[in-house]
Motif scaffolding. Structure first.
Motif, PDB file in Angstrom:
ATOM      1  N   ASP A  91     -33.320 -26.051 -59.235  1.00 18.34           N
ATOM      2  CA  ASP A  91     -34.278 -26.733 -60.111  1.00 18.34           C
ATOM      3  C   ASP A  91     -35.648 -26.936 -59.461  1.00 18.34           C
ATOM      4  O   ASP A  91     -36.557 -27.469 -60.094  1.00 18.34           O
ATOM      5  N   LYS A  92     -35.787 -26.542 -58.223  1.00 18.54           N
ATOM      6  CA  LYS A  92     -37.071 -26.749 -57.536  1.00 18.54           C
ATOM      7  C   LYS A  92     -38.082 -25.686 -57.944  1.00 18.54           C
ATOM      8  O   LYS A  92     -37.706 -24.598 -58.386  1.00 18.54           O
ATOM      9  N   LYS A  93     -39.348 -26.006 -57.800  1.00 21.21           N
ATOM     10  CA  LYS A  93     -40.415 -25.113 -58.227  1.00 21.21           C
ATOM     11  C   LYS A  93     -40.517 -23.896 -57.318  1.00 21.21           C
ATOM     12  O   LYS A  93     -40.598 -24.029 -56.090  1.00 21.21           O
ATOM     13  N   ILE A  94     -40.520 -22.733 -57.948  1.00 26.55           N
ATOM     14  CA  ILE A  94     -40.585 -21.481 -57.204  1.00 26.55           C
ATOM     15  C   ILE A  94     -42.005 -21.300 -56.653  1.00 26.55           C
ATOM     16  O   ILE A  94     -42.998 -21.467 -57.366  1.00 26.55           O
ATOM     17  N   VAL A 154     -43.503 -23.142 -54.585  1.00 24.04           N
ATOM     18  CA  VAL A 154     -44.066 -24.411 -54.112  1.00 24.04           C
ATOM     19  C   VAL A 154     -43.079 -25.116 -53.193  1.00 24.04           C
ATOM     20  O   VAL A 154     -43.370 -25.445 -52.040  1.00 24.04           O
ATOM     21  N   GLU A 155     -41.870 -25.353 -53.724  1.00 21.28           N
ATOM     22  CA  GLU A 155     -40.839 -26.032 -52.934  1.00 21.28           C
ATOM     23  C   GLU A 155     -39.863 -25.047 -52.298  1.00 21.28           C
ATOM     24  O   GLU A 155     -39.369 -25.282 -51.189  1.00 21.28           O
ATOM     25  N   PRO A 157     -35.104 -19.033 -56.412  1.00 26.56           N
ATOM     26  CA  PRO A 157     -34.104 -19.963 -56.966  1.00 26.56           C
ATOM     27  C   PRO A 157     -32.845 -19.998 -56.099  1.00 26.56           C
ATOM     28  O   PRO A 157     -32.273 -18.962 -55.765  1.00 26.56           O
ATOM     29  N   ASP A 199     -33.167 -22.358 -49.960  1.00 27.14           N
ATOM     30  CA  ASP A 199     -33.871 -23.458 -49.308  1.00 27.14           C
ATOM     31  C   ASP A 199     -33.295 -23.638 -47.906  1.00 27.14           C
ATOM     32  O   ASP A 199     -32.280 -23.017 -47.556  1.00 27.14           O
ATOM     33  N   GLN A 217     -40.902 -22.430 -70.790  1.00 28.79           N
ATOM     34  CA  GLN A 217     -40.946 -21.586 -69.592  1.00 28.79           C
ATOM     35  C   GLN A 217     -40.920 -22.409 -68.300  1.00 28.79           C
ATOM     36  O   GLN A 217     -40.320 -22.017 -67.310  1.00 28.79           O
ATOM     37  N   GLU A 218     -41.546 -23.585 -68.311  1.00 28.26           N
ATOM     38  CA  GLU A 218     -41.688 -24.364 -67.090  1.00 28.26           C
ATOM     39  C   GLU A 218     -40.450 -25.188 -66.773  1.00 28.26           C
ATOM     40  O   GLU A 218     -40.251 -25.600 -65.626  1.00 28.26           O
ATOM     41  N   ASN A 219     -39.622 -25.481 -67.764  1.00 32.14           N
ATOM     42  CA  ASN A 219     -38.518 -26.423 -67.567  1.00 32.14           C
ATOM     43  C   ASN A 219     -37.142 -25.796 -67.667  1.00 32.14           C
ATOM     44  O   ASN A 219     -36.164 -26.488 -67.885  1.00 32.14           O
ATOM     45  N   VAL A 239     -33.947 -23.147 -66.260  1.00 34.25           N
ATOM     46  CA  VAL A 239     -33.302 -22.468 -65.138  1.00 34.25           C
ATOM     47  C   VAL A 239     -32.456 -21.347 -65.711  1.00 34.25           C
ATOM     48  O   VAL A 239     -31.591 -21.580 -66.554  1.00 34.25           O
TER      49      VAL A 239
END
Length: 380
Positions: free
Chosen positions: A83-86, A88-89, A93, A96, A222-224, A226
Motif C-alpha cells: 500500500d505504500k507509494k511507488i 516515494v516510499e 509494490p 521494502d 488510480q491513486e488509491n 492496489v
C-alpha cells in the motif's frame, strides 16, 4: 512462439463422428482441456526455454548462480509494502527494507504452474473417459450408416430392421445407460468446484475472490488502488542468498528478482476464474434441468418430439408408451445422430412391431393411442 505452442495442440481439436453427450459436457472435456493444455504448454515454453527469472545485486555473486538459487528456493514480498507509494516510499509494490519479525509472503507456486495446469486438464477429461467406457460404443453400433441421407434402399431397410430388432429385444433395459451419463454430468459439476478449491489452495487462498478483486480494481481511483494481480503474481520480488565470506563469516546478500513469467500467469488465472465460474453455473443449471427430465415424463416426451420433427406424433407416442427413461435417452441420442428420414423410418417400423405385439397378447395391458397422437389408458 505463442503460435508455435498453440499449434501443438491442434490434435486435440477434433469433431466426434457421433454425439453421445451435450454441449455443456463438451465444454468440460473439449474446451476446458484445450485451454488448460495450451496454458500449460505456454508456461512451459517460457519457464524452461526462456528466462523466467532475473535477479540483480551489487556484490560479486555470479548472476546465473543467483538466478538459479532464487528460482529453486523461491522469492518473497512484504505485504505491508503493497500500500505504500511507488517511487516515494518503496521502489516497487511489496518491496521494502526487511526488518526481523516482519511478515513475508513466499512465492513458490510459479515452479509448479505448468504441472498443475496439466493435472487439471487430466481431471477435466476423467468424466468423459468414464462415460465413453460405460457407453461402450453402443450408439455407434446402432447408428451404423443411418447418419447418411443418401443410402441404398436395401441397405437402409436392413439397418433399420436391425435397430428395430435391438429395441424389441432390449426394451426397458437401458436405465443404467442413462444413469451412468447423469453420474458423469454430476461428476463434471463436482470437478469444476473442486478445481476452484484446488487453485485457491495452490495460490495461498487468493483465488476464491480473485475475479471480484480484479473487477473492483478496475473501478477504483488510480491513486488509491492496489493491483490484486501484482499482490498474487508479483513482477518484482526479493531473494536472500547466504554464503561464506573471505574471513569465514556468513554473508547475507539481498537481491531484487524480476519474474516476467508472472505477467503470463496472472492473465491465465484471471481467465480461469471467470471460465470456472461460468462452467459451474451452467453445469449446475443443467443438473437442475436433468432433475425435471428424470421426474417429469411430459418433459422427456416434449424433448424427443421437438427434435424428431419429421416423425408422425402418432407413431412416436406408440413408441414412447412402452419405454422407460433409459430407452428414451437412447432414442434421443439416436435422433441426434441419425438422419431425420431414417429415424422416421425406424419409428414407423418399431411402432408397427409394438402394435403387432400388443394385438397378439390379450393378457397384457397396453395404452391405446388415438389418431390425434395422445395416449388414452384402457384396461383389457
Amino acid at each position: 512462439m505463442v503460435y508455435d505452442v498453440l499449434g501443438s495442440i491442434r490434435s486435440l481439436i477434433k469433431l466426434d463422428d457421433y454425439s453421445i453427450d451435450n454441449n455443456v459436457f463438451r465444454l468440460h472435456y473439449k474446451a476446458t482441456v484445450i485451454f488448460l493444455v495450451a496454458f500449460s504448454l505456454l508456461v512451459t515454453s517460457n519457464q524452461y526455454f526462456g528466462d523466467p527469472i532475473d535477479c540483480i545485486q551489487r556484490d560479486d555473486v555470479p548472476p546465473a548462480l543467483l538466478d538459479t538459487y532464487c528460482w529453486i528456493h523461491s522469492t518473497f514480498t512484504l505485504p505491508d509494502a503493497l500500500d505504500k507509494k511507488i517511487g516515494v516510499e518503496v521502489p516497487h509494490p511489496g518491496i521494502d527494507k526487511y526488518t526481523p519479525g516482519e511478515k513475508r509472503v513466499y512465492h513458490k507456486y510459479y515452479q509448479w504452474v505448468c504441472f498443475v495446469l496439466f493435472l487439471q486438464a487430466v481431471m477435466f477429461y476423467i468424466p468423459r473417459y468414464l462415460w465413453k467406457m460405460w457407453e461402450g460404443r453402443r450408439l455407434k453400433s446402432l447408428v451404423l450408416h443411418l447418419d447418411s441421407p443418401i443410402m441404398d434402399k436395401d441397405d437402409r431397410d436392413e439397418q433399420v430392421n436391425m435397430v428395430v430388432d435391438y429395441f424389441r429385444t432390449n426394451i426397458r433395459y437401458h436405465n443404467s445407460y442413462f444413469y451412468y451419463y447423469v453420474f458423469c454430468e454430476f461428476l463434471n459439476f463436482v470437478n469444476v468446484i473442486l478445481q476452484m478449491y484446488l487453485i485457491d489452495a495452490f495460490l495461498g487462498g487468493a483465488f476464491s475472490t480473485y475475479g471480484f478483486d480484479v473487477i473492483q480494481y478496475t473501478e477504483m481511483d488510480q491513486e488509491n488502488r492496489v493491483d490484486p494481480m501484482i499482490a498474487i503474481f508479483p513482477r518484482m520480488t526479493k531473494c536472500t542468498f547466504h554464503r561464506y565470506g573471505s574471513s569465514g563469516d556468513v554473508q547475507r546478500h539481498d537481491a531484487l528478482c524480476i519474474l516476467p513469467l508472472n505477467i503470463v500467469n496472472e492473465k491465465i488465472y484471471v481467465f480461469l476464474w471467470f471460465w470456472f465460474v461460468f462452467l459451474a453455473i451452467i453445469t449446475g443449471a443443467l443438473l437442475v434441468y436433468r432433475l425435471f427430465v428424470i421426474f417429469l415424463d411430459p418433459v422427456r416426451k416434449t424433448m424427443l418430439k421437438s427434435r424428431a420433427r419429421l416423425c408422425n406424433p402418432y407413431n412416436l407416442n406408440i413408441v414412447l408408451s412402452v419405454t422407460k427413461i433409459g430407452d428414451w435417452f437412447l432414442l434421443y441420442l439416436l435422433c441426434k445422430n441419425m438422419e431425420g428420414q431414417n429415424f422416421r423410418e425406424f419409428i414407423e417400423r418399431y411402432s408397427e412391431e409394438i402394435m403387432k405385439s400388443s394385438n397378439g397378447n390379450d393378457n397384457e395391458k397396453e395404452p391405446i393411442i388415438n389418431k390425434s397422437g395422445n395416449e388414452t389408458p384402457e384396461e383389457r
